[in-house]
Every structure is written in structure tokens, then in C-alpha cells.
Scaffold this active site. Structure first.
Site, short mmCIF file in Angstrom:
data_model
loop_
_atom_site.label_atom_id
_atom_site.label_comp_id
_atom_site.label_asym_id
_atom_site.label_seq_id
_atom_site.Cartn_x
_atom_site.Cartn_y
_atom_site.Cartn_z
N ASN A 291 21.70 -6.67 -18.96
CA ASN A 291 22.16 -5.28 -18.92
C ASN A 291 22.01 -4.72 -17.51
O ASN A 291 22.49 -5.36 -16.57
CB ASN A 291 21.59 -4.41 -20.05
CG ASN A 291 20.10 -4.31 -20.19
OD1 ASN A 291 19.45 -5.29 -20.48
ND2 ASN A 291 19.53 -3.13 -20.02
N ASP A 292 21.37 -3.59 -17.32
CA ASP A 292 21.46 -2.83 -16.06
C ASP A 292 21.32 -3.66 -14.78
O ASP A 292 20.44 -4.52 -14.69
CB ASP A 292 20.33 -1.80 -15.97
CG ASP A 292 20.14 -1.00 -17.23
OD1 ASP A 292 20.88 -1.20 -18.19
OD2 ASP A 292 19.22 -0.18 -17.26
C1 FRU Z 1 19.40 1.45 -19.83
C2 FRU Z 1 18.00 1.02 -20.17
C3 FRU Z 1 17.04 1.47 -19.13
C4 FRU Z 1 15.90 0.51 -19.28
C5 FRU Z 1 16.63 -0.77 -19.58
C6 FRU Z 1 15.93 -1.68 -20.52
O1 FRU Z 1 20.39 0.58 -20.25
O2 FRU Z 1 17.66 1.49 -21.44
O3 FRU Z 1 16.68 2.81 -19.25
O4 FRU Z 1 15.14 0.43 -18.12
O5 FRU Z 1 17.86 -0.40 -20.16
O6 FRU Z 1 16.57 -2.91 -20.60
#
Ligand code: FRU
Length: 744
Positions: A291-292
Site C-alpha cells: 500500500n502507501d
Molecule cells: C493509509 C494507512 C496509513 C498507515 C498505513 C498502514 O493507507 O492506513 O495511515 O500508516 O496505511 O498500512
């Protein structure tokens, strides 16, 4: 190779009996206690608001997919979300068989449980052994209570994450339906560099400890070990334990599972690269979940991209920082995982800086990662690298910032603010962004907080980024990016922005028509910009997915990629500044020779180009200029041989640009995927359009990124036919070029 498997101990709290060997025949098999199939709670006493007025038909609003229940209805205490509470008490019944079996799922917290009470005394109290929306069989051995009167209590006295319980199909029988084995060990004498574990996405995770002579070698892994079939394999790199005996201890497994029997050693691991929806020129992890984007920093000629990574499966979990570097933002070299979970928790999002002046005393030019440790609390931690990001050491004084009053306290983005001679951190705290300052990266002081009463507040604020930008007229402005989920303009996840001023302490937003969105598509979230970039460029990358369906998209070995890297600029649209984003100039190198089309006048009939490119592989860019000539509604679309279509409609009357992916291919995996996304259409004489396809993604940039719509699509064949339509008037398409895109 030697792999032995045996059960070490069998235990389940003090109430759960060992059920594996009992088999008692001769009585009629099953006597139902409650199936909930009548669709009501007749006979039960229901208190509180968590259980609703009647049983639920599957998942409730904002709940992930619920599976594993029997028939149509089940008990689901997610009414009103995780924070509601309640209890249910069954009518009295007589225990007539040796076992009570039931399906159970939900959270593991102390406040959720199902209990058996005999003669007013609680004789069993059971909670799920894993957090999961998938119900599994559990059993109580009740032979000692045969003939006695009993009641069942289902409780949800738990708030916060996983504060709910799922129950179905409570029945008495002659045998235990649960087939869990506890503390199951797989012993491997390591002779090869990898141990491969088979994974099945749609089963609950189990906890695996990796040990050598009873010493844990790493933080526990949570793995969806295959139960009925193998979706894909994940590798555990055990090279450094060559010649040693390693034990993989699973906190529980199902005896009937296929997975644990097939764990094996291997000399190699190569993730399948040939999945149909694996992009060709967008960044994706080699395997596993992403993800991020995190820790983006430019250093010594290289763009570093770290990212939220699960190396143990293609669904969210086990958050690490994956790592890759590039010299051109297109060709990425995958590097070993940079940060792994530790005793403070897993590694959530954050940023990285180059500490040129050695303010933290980690060393000259240390690359310092500032991230959220996500354990019982979310706190901020540091790790530093003295070899340009190849290896990191965690700071011994972690965490450097904590606040136990706040559940959502995360995603630090740090930059050097020369004017005040301090590091500034933007941190997401519930639905605000809080700014902190530090001279040395280790001691932080709170400066101010922004966000109350401004912008979109449909969900928790996350992944902030504050940075200065030059405007067209040479002025300076500050931009604050804030991701939000849910609450996006087209539902789910999205990134809003604010434009204003920052004086080293406070961010003050200009008076603009907020919320403003960096991208109106469903698939650009958690994006931030690179630190330390030369030439004043502001380069952004986002996660190309949406929490509404990111865990379900139809890829196999990996899930989700990044958007194209985009260059940000502040443009004046005649009324106010807007934040525009365009693919970075480096992306022009993706283009092959274009197919050039003559200017087309689209009158009453549709016009089609039957073959956009010969041997189109799904990676191409359409570039054109649209002149409405007074038309109020006009648009274009793409089709393929399977009847999928994707449409872009410009409506000048409603001032809306819409992207319709409702029939654009696979959408069965989530009822939130098929949709029409709407963006504001600027009032312009011409629209310069760039639209880039990469197998399963489409990124639309209008008028140099003044409006952007990023949409995933999963077409069943390549979109190679383009149609232009004009329901009510005529318009012109000029300078139409179609480029094949790819990396060389
Ligand atoms: C956003 C999020 C962030 C967190 C991460 C966890 O997509 O929820 O706030 O740090 O993903 O994977």
C-alpha cells in the site's frame, strides 16, 4: 531434507478441551440450538445496540466480506460499527449430546465471547483464536453436563478495532466439528536458501513463530496458510540459518488443511511475472501486498521508494517497508526489505530525510527514516542508514513521539525548514494534522494543529505532506496534502489538498472552495512527494488503489501498484490556484512511434477507430485535443472483443467529467468496484487530453493535470477500439496520437 511435523501441546485457554480423538456413535447426529435462519431473534434476550433487531444477512454497512456462515442469516454485532456493545442470551435448553458445535468469527478482544452457562455457572467462555470475518467451527465437550439445563450468552462488550463477534449454527452433536491443532511445529533442517509456504487468500491468518532452539529469530508472522487450495507460495529467506534446525511454530492450524503438509525448502524463488494484470511500467512489488508509498527521498542520483509491504501474502498485514531505487522513476531495482516489525509494532507509513548536518548524531549524511510503530499504540520511531539506504539500524531511543490519548496518530512526513533551522513533522492525528518541530530528529515539540472545520471529514485523516511551491506568478505558497478514508469525492479513499501559508509554526489555508482533490478517480491514495529533489521539482507518487476493494482486486501473487510518478505545479485557473499533476517528463521515454490520426469532426453519428494499435498489449497512451465547438455533451470510449467498455463523458452543462467503468471488465470481486467517477470539468475552449493505459490502469490528465482521474480496470481483453460520440451536437478531435508504451 528433513521436515517433521508433530503436535507439541494442545491447549485452548482453560475452558477448551482437547477434541481430536473422541468419536461417539449411536445417537441421532445433530440437534440444532439456534440457526438464526428464521431471520429473527425469537426466544433470545437481546440487550444493547450491537446485535441489531434481527440477525444479519452477511456483512453490514462498512464491514468487509463476511464468509463461512451457514444459510442466509448469522449473528453479527457490527451494527453501528465496532464501538457498539450488547449481549444476547439464548432460551434455556437441555444438553442432549456430548458436543456443542458453533461457527464463530470476529475479534479476539476480552470483551467479545460466546459462553455456555449451566445452572447459572459459566462453564465455557470462548473467543475467536484469530481476528477474521470468516467464521470457523469451534466445539465444546459437554459430556459432563448431559441432561442439564443450559443457556448460551453471546457478548460484545468491546470497542475499537475488531470490537465485534460473529456467531452462527449453534448445534449439539456426537462429535466435535472443530479440528484445530494448537502449537503445531514444522521442523526444518535448513539446506536451501528458501522455505516456501503455501497461501490461500480467503482464509484467516495464523500466527507463525520462527525459532531456533526456543529462541525467536524474528517477529511473529501472520500467514494465511492454505486450507483448501494453494493460491500462491511465499518465500521465507533462511539463507543465514544454513545448516541449522529451524522450527516454524504455528499457534493453530486446522488438521484438515492442505498447507502445513506442503511447506518445503527451495533453492530458488521467482514470483510469477506473467499475470495478465501486472502493469508493465508502473511500480509493483515483486510479490506480496503493497500500500502507501513511504520514505521517498532522492539521494546520490537515485530515487528511493519505500512502501508499505506484506512479504507474507498478497493481502494487507505484517507491515514492513519494502524498498526499491530508480535513476529515472521508471526502471526500478528491487532491494531487500528495509524495515521489519519489532517489539514496538509493525512499520506503518512515514518519510525519510538526509541528515546532511548530522543533527541526530547518527553520522554524516545519514538517511533517517521516520515512521509509525504500530503496536498497542501508534508512536513515531526512527531508523537510520549509513550506506545510502541499503541497511537500516533502529534508533535505540524509540519511540521518539507518543500520545496515548489518540488512537489514530501516524504517518510522519518530515522536511528540513531552513528558515527556522528545524525539522518539521506533519502528523495525522484523528481528523487533523498536527505539526511538530525538532532540531535533532529525536526531540519533538508540538507547534500547532490544522484541520478543524475545514476540508472533508468523512473519515480519518492520514498521510500528510506539507511543502512549499512556486506559483505561476513567482509567488510562494505552501501545499498540504491529506489523505482520507472513507470520504473521497467518489467514495472510499482519496487525497485532498489545501493551499496556504506556513510560517514555521502554523499552516493557514487560503479561502478556497474546499474540499479540493489531487485526483478525482477512485485509485490514487496516500500519495506524498519526494524529499531532497534537485531543481525545485515536486514529484509525487500515490498508491493506485482504494481501501474499498484493494484486498480483493483480481491479481494473484501481488496486490496493487503505484500511480505514475507525477510532477506537481500550482496553476491559476482564472479564479484561484489549483494543484495540477502531470506524468513526470521522464515518462515521455516510454513512448514508441505514434499512430497519428487526422482531425475528426464528430457529428451526429459515432466515429470509431477499429484498431488503435497493431498487437496492442494494453500499454498505450492516447493524446488529443478536444474542441467542443459549442457541444454541451461529448465523449469517447474504449471497447474490446469481449464486450467490455470504458467511457469518458464531458458534460459542459453540468460541468462534470465522468468516467464510467461499470462494464469495463471484471468487477465481481467487490460490489464497490463498478462505478462512475465524477470530476469537475473546467470551463475551457479546448481540452488537452492524455490518457495512459497499463494493462489494468487508466490515468487521465486534462489540461496539463488540472483535472486528473485515475481508475483501475480489469478488461477481459485489450481495449483496442476507440469510439467518439456526440449525443447532441458536433465537436472536433485534433492532434490525435496513440503511442505504444513500455520500458526498454
Ligand atoms: C493509509 C494507512 C496509513 C498507515 C498505513 C498502514 O493507507 O492506513 O495511515 O500508516 O496505511 O498500512
Amino acid at each position: 531434507m528433513y521436515i517433521s511435523k508433530h503436535i507439541k501441546t494442545i491447549k485452548f485457554g482453560c475452558w477448551f478441551y482437547c477434541l481430536s480423538v473422541c468419536f461417539i456413535a449411536c445417537k441421532p447426529s445433530v440437534v440444532p440450538i439456534a440457526t438464526f435462519e428464521s431471520g429473527d431473534y425469537t426466544g433470545w434476550i437481546v440487550n444493547g445496540d450491537a446485535f441489531g433487531l434481527v440477525p444479519s444477512a452477511g456483512a453490514l454497512d462498512r464491514q468487509n466480506v463476511v464468509s463461512g456462515y451457514d444459510g442466509i442469516y448469522l449473528v453479527n454485532s457490527f451494527h453501528g460499527g465496532d464501538d457498539t456493545r450488547g449481549e444476547m442470551l439464548s432460551p434455556e435448553f437441555v444438553i442432549e449430546r456430548d458436543y456443542i458445535n458453533f461457527l464463530l468469527g470476529g475479534g479476539m478482544g476480552a470483551g467479545v465471547f460466546i459462553a455456555l452457562e449451566v445452572g447459572g455457572k459459566r462453564v465455557f467462555e470462548t473467543r475467536p483464536i484469530v481476528e477474521s470475518e470468516m467464521l470457523q467451527w469451534y466445539s465444546w465437550n459437554v459430556e459432563d453436563f448431559c441432561g442439564q439445563k443450559a443457556v448460551i450468552r453471546i457478548a460484545d462488550n468491546q470497542c475499537g478495532s475488531w470490537g465485534h463477534i460473529l456467531v452462527d449454527q449453534i448445534e449439539m452433536g456426537n462429535r466435535a466439528k472443530s479440528d484445530f491443532l494448537f502449537d503445531y511445529e514444522v521442523v526444518v533442517d535448513i539446506t536451501k536458501p528458501y522455505v516456501l509456504i503455501p497461501v490461500e487468500d480467503n482464509v484467516p491468518e495464523l500466527k507463525v513463530a520462527v525459532c531456533h532452539e526456543d529462541k525467536k529469530l524474528m517477529e511473529d508472522m501472520f500467514i494465511r496458510m492454505a486450507q483448501t487450495k494453494i493460491d500462491y507460495w511465499i518465500p521465507i529467506n533462511v539463507e543465514r540459518y544454513m545448516g541449522q534446525r529451524i522450527i516454524f511454530r504455528c499457534n493453530h492450524i486446522k488438521r484438515s488443511s492442505v498447507g502445513y503438509k506442503q511447506i518445503k525448502q527451495s533453492s530458488t524463488f521467482s514470483p510469477a511475472s506473467s499475470e495478465p494484470y501486472r502493469p508493465a511500467y508502473h511500480f509493483t512489488p515483486p510479490y506480496g501486498w503493497m500500500n502507501d508509498p513511504n520514505g521517498m527521498v532522492y539521494s546520490n542520483g537515485k530515487w528511493h521508494l519505500f512502501y508499505q509491504y506484506n512479504p507474507y501474502g498478497a493481502m494487507w498485514g505484517n507491515m514492513h517497508w519494502g524498498h526499491a531505487v530508480s535513476e529515472d522513476l521508471l526502471h526500478w531495482e528491487h532491494l531487500p526489505v528495509a524495515l521489519a516489525p519489532d517489539s514496538l509494532g509493525s512499520i506503518f507509513s512515514g518519510s525519510a530525510v538526509i541528515d546532511e548536518n548530522n543533527t541526530a548524531s547518527f553520522g554524516e549524511n545519514a538517511m533517517v527514516a521516520v515512521y509509525t510503530s504500530a503496536g498497542r499504540w501508534q508512536t513515531q520511531s526512527l531508523a537510520y542508514s549509513l550506506d545510502d539506504g541499503r541497511t537500516f539500524a533502529k534508533y535505540a531511543g524509540n519511540p521518539v513521539l507518543a500520545d496515548s490519548t489518540c488512537v489514530d496518530f501516524r504517518d510522519p512526513k518530515v522536511f528540513w525548514h531552513a528558515a527556522s533551522g528545524k525539522w518539521i513533522m506533519s502528523l495525522a492525528k484523528s481528523q487533523t494534522i498536527t505539526f511538530y518541530a525538532s532540531r535533532n530528529l529525536t526531540d519533538w515539540e508540538k507547534l500547532s494543529s490544522f484541520g478543524e472545520g475545514i476540508g472533508e471529514h468523512g473519515g480519518v485523516w492520514k498521510c500528510p505532506d506539507l511543502f512549499p511551491m512556486k506559483t505561476d506568478d513567482g509567488q510562494g505558497k505552501w501545499v498540504l496534502l491529506v489523505s482520507i478514508n472513507p470520504g473521497g469525492p467518489n467514495e472510499g479513499s482519496a487525497t485532498q489538498y489545501f493551499i496556504g501559508d506556513f510560517d514555521g509554526k502554523e499552516f493557514k489555508a487560503d479561502n478556497l472552495p474546499y474540499p479540493l482533490w489531487i485526483d478525482y478517480g477512485r485509485d490514487n491514495y496516500a500519495g506524498v512527494t519526494w524529499n531532497n529533489v534537485p531543481d525545485g521539482r515536486r514529484v509525487f507518487i500515490g498508491w493506485m488503489s482504494n481501501w474499498d476493494y484493494a484486498n480483493q482486486v483480481p491479481t494473484v501473487c501481488f496486490r496493487n501498484g503505484m500511480t505514475l510518478p507525477r510532477e506537481l505545479s500550482l496553476k491559476h485557473n482564472g479564479k484561484n490556484f489549483v494543484l495540477s499533476s502531470c506524468p513526470v517528463a521522464e515518462c515521455l521515454a516510454l513512448r514508441g512511434k505514434p499512430a497519428v490520426y487526422p482531425t475528426q469532426r464528430i457529428e451526429h453519428d459515432d466515429v470509431a477507430i477499429d484498431e488503435l494499435l497493431q498487437d496492442n498489449d494494453g500499454c498505450f497512451e492516447v493524446e488529443m485535443v478536444i474542441k467542443p465547438n459549442g457541444a454541451s455533451v461529448f465523449g469517447f470510449g474504449f471497447t474490446n472483443n469481449k464486450g467490455d467498455y470504458l467511457n469518458y463523458m464531458f458534460d459542459k452543462t453540468r460541468q462534470i467529467l465522468s468516467v464510467n467503468r461499470q462494464e469495463a471488465g471484471l468487477a465481481h470481486f467487490s460490489d464497490k468496484f463498478a462505478c462512475i467517477s465524477e470530476a469537475p470539468l473546467p470551463d475551457a475552449e479546448e481540452y488537452a487530453v492524455r490518457l495512459l493505459f497499463d494493462k489494468a490502469s487508466t490515468e487521465l490528465f486534462v489540461n496539463e493535470g488540472e483535472v486528473v482521474v485515475t481508475s483501475l480496470v480489469f478488461p477481459r481483453d485489450v481495449f483496442n477500439r476507440m469510439t467518439f460520440f456526440s449525443p447532441d451536437s458536433n465537436w472536433t478531435v485534433k492532434d490525435l496520437r496513440v503511442y505504444r508504451l513500455g520500458l526498454d
